[in-house]
Design an enzyme around this catalytic site. Structure first.
Site, PDB file in Angstrom:
ATOM      1  N   HIS A 147       1.548 -17.008 -25.838  1.00 47.70           N
ATOM      2  CA  HIS A 147       2.048 -16.354 -27.068  1.00 47.70           C
ATOM      3  C   HIS A 147       2.083 -14.848 -26.808  1.00 47.70           C
ATOM      4  CE1 HIS A 147       1.739 -19.913 -29.761  1.00 47.70           C
ATOM      5  NE2 HIS A 147       0.826 -20.274 -28.872  1.00 47.70           N
ATOM      6  N   ASP A 176      -2.371 -19.828 -23.136  1.00 48.18           N
ATOM      7  CA  ASP A 176      -2.258 -19.687 -24.592  1.00 48.18           C
ATOM      8  C   ASP A 176      -2.406 -18.213 -25.010  1.00 48.18           C
ATOM      9  OD1 ASP A 176      -1.629 -20.876 -27.008  1.00 48.18           O
ATOM     10  OD2 ASP A 176      -3.561 -21.833 -27.310  1.00 48.18           O
ATOM     11  N   ASN A 177      -3.420 -17.878 -25.757  1.00 46.41           N
ATOM     12  CA  ASN A 177      -3.495 -16.548 -26.381  1.00 46.41           C
ATOM     13  C   ASN A 177      -4.323 -15.554 -25.572  1.00 46.41           C
ATOM     14  OD1 ASN A 177      -3.253 -18.780 -28.534  1.00 46.41           O
ATOM     15  ND2 ASN A 177      -2.488 -16.945 -29.538  1.00 46.41           N
ATOM     16  N   GLU A 201      -3.768 -29.723 -33.157  1.00 40.28           N
ATOM     17  CA  GLU A 201      -4.741 -28.723 -32.684  1.00 40.28           C
ATOM     18  C   GLU A 201      -5.810 -28.617 -33.756  1.00 40.28           C
ATOM     19  OE1 GLU A 201      -3.159 -24.823 -31.974  1.00 40.28           O
ATOM     20  OE2 GLU A 201      -5.097 -24.020 -31.336  1.00 40.28           O
TER      21      GLU A 201
HETATM   22 ZN   LIG Z   1      -0.171 -22.095 -28.575  1.00 38.16          ZN
END
Ligand SMILES: [Zn+2]
Length: 444
Positions: free
Chosen positions: A82, A339-340, A241
């Protein structure tokens, strides 16, 4: 000063001698290295490409350095990130550290700050970091609730162009699934198609935040699939999630793909709630995913950070990763990804797929034996992204990581800060961008 430990020879044809390469990422038979899972090879580099792979000790000493069994990996691939959220932590932390806090903080930050310039500079920072770490391809999701999609997608297209040849950038939308019940979903599908992206959503509804399987789920999925099929788009979904065992949308995705005879690719991320189901339910869901040709990506560092967190300083009791071993054993393509990074969904992270892999090994017990799990950070995400990356092959671009580590044991035990990153046959400067570059954006 460039922290890399190896300077590549300054000629267009040279050798890197006596390397240890993951056997599962090589074509052909080579002598085993001293430790498990690795082969002892010499690499011949010519005009930025791998021109030859030979048993270690074959190529003449004058062609290049003896690496004394150092490991070599192909450029790594991060198929779920992201970049649009990255590095906002200093101005918008997550007060509770959980998923609900993350969603709330991100929404606040997005509406206050996410201009084209803000998104572009943070995205560039993430890409520069990933590049210095040896990541060669990234897929990023972009928050796509209106009006953000019309701000972020044009930025993505421009940044993708600028980084072409260094980091291959793919894009997927992310929005609550219920927008696909209305016209906003169609508009988003058009923006995604114009941008050469993947159509993505989270399989939850904004209007039913507490119901993980809302009543109109199948209607919205059907609409999503139709929009994708009309435009020839692949799908990339955030699925279940959650620590809520009622979150069982993965099977709906698989069944819809089969019902629609969907011919594109489907990547499902997270799927953590599946690990809370019975063995029978897990097996039948995985079988449906296999029938529907669904690929899986696990985001172990972020899931472990967000999940099973409590405000009362209660120690978390579960790891929050999906059933990676069972999926892989059933023949699904299983990747891990970052991911982040430094945003409300994950306070940490450094766009480093090697670190993501080492943490995934420890979180998911991908070891004893480690087998071919290195593919989950290299060849498999590349295959999922549909790009020719993630293996060490004659004829491929010489985009490599050379580590001081001589074995998986040394690699997994010590952070590889002094790795050498080779792109098109040349060692690059692996100095990371300074956080101070973003101070004016995120320090207020
Ligand atoms: Zn994600």
């Amino acid at each position: 000063m460039n922290p890399s430990f190896l300077q590549t020879p300054d000629t267009s044809r040279y050798a890197l001698r006596r390397l240890s390469a993951p056997t599962c990422l090589l074509d052909g038979e080579f002598p085993a290295a001293r430790t498990e899972g690795l082969s002892a090879v010499d690499l011949l580099i010519e005009q930025g490409r791998i021109a030859g792979i030979e048993p270690a000790g074959t190529l003449p000493a004058e062609l290049g350095p003896d690496l004394d069994a150092s490991m070599v990996l192909p450029g790594m691939v991060d198929c779920h990130t992201h970049l649009d959220k990255g590095h906002i932590w200093p101005r918008q932390p997550n007060a509770t550290g959980d998923g609900a806090g993350a969603a709330k903080a991100t929404m606040t930050d997005r509406s206050a700050h996410w201009s084209a310039e803000d998104v572009r500079r943070r995205m560039e920072f993430g890409l520069a970091t990933a590049h210095a770490k040896g990541v060669v391809a990234i897929r990023t999701h972009l928050d796509s609730v209106a009006p953000q999609a019309s701000i972020s997608f044009p930025v993505l297209r421009e940044v993708r162009e600028r980084w072409a040849g260094r980091v291959e950038l793919q894009v997927s939308s992310i929005a609550p699934l219920d927008i696909f019940l209305g016209d906003e979903g169609r508009q988003l599908a058009d923006i995604v198609a114009e941008s050469g992206g993947r159509l993505g959503a989270v399989t939850r509804f904004a209007k039913h935040p507490d119901n993980p399987v809302p009543p109109e789920l199948d209607d919205a999925l059907a609409r999503l699939f139709t929009l994708a099929m009309e435009r020839g788009l692949d799908l990339d979904l955030h699925v279940d999630e959650s620590t809520d065992p009622r979150a069982r949308t993965l099977i709906h995705v698989a069944q819809m793909a089969l019902k629609k005879d969907f011919q594109g690719r489907i990547l499902c991320g997270h799927c953590t709630a599946l690990a809370l189901q019975t063995d029978d339910y897990i097996a039948s869901t995985i079988a449906a995913c296999r029938d529907a040709h669904i690929d899986i990506v696990s985001l172990p560092t972020v899931n472990m950070y967000l999940q099973d967190r409590s405000p009362e300083a209660r120690t978390p009791r579960w790891r929050g990763v999906t059933t990676l071993h069972e999926m892989k054993a059933a023949g699904l393509r299983v990747a891990v990804a970052g991911d982040n990074c430094r945003d409300p969904f994950y306070a940490y992270g450094d766009h480093d797929m090697l670190d993501t892999f080492t943490q995934a090994v420890k979180i998911g017990h991908l070891d004893h034996p480690l087998g071919d799990w290195i593919r989950a950070a290299t060849e498999t995400p590349a295959a999922i992204m549909g790009i020719d990356r993630g293996r060490i092959e004659v004829g491929s671009r010489a985009d490599l990581l050379v580590l001081k580590a001589r074995s998986y044991s040394e690699m997994l035990a010590r952070a590889q800060f002094d790795r050498t990153v080779i792109r098109d046959g040349k060692g690059i400067d692996t100095t990371l961008p300074d956080y101070r570059l973003l101070d004016d954006l995120v320090m207020g």
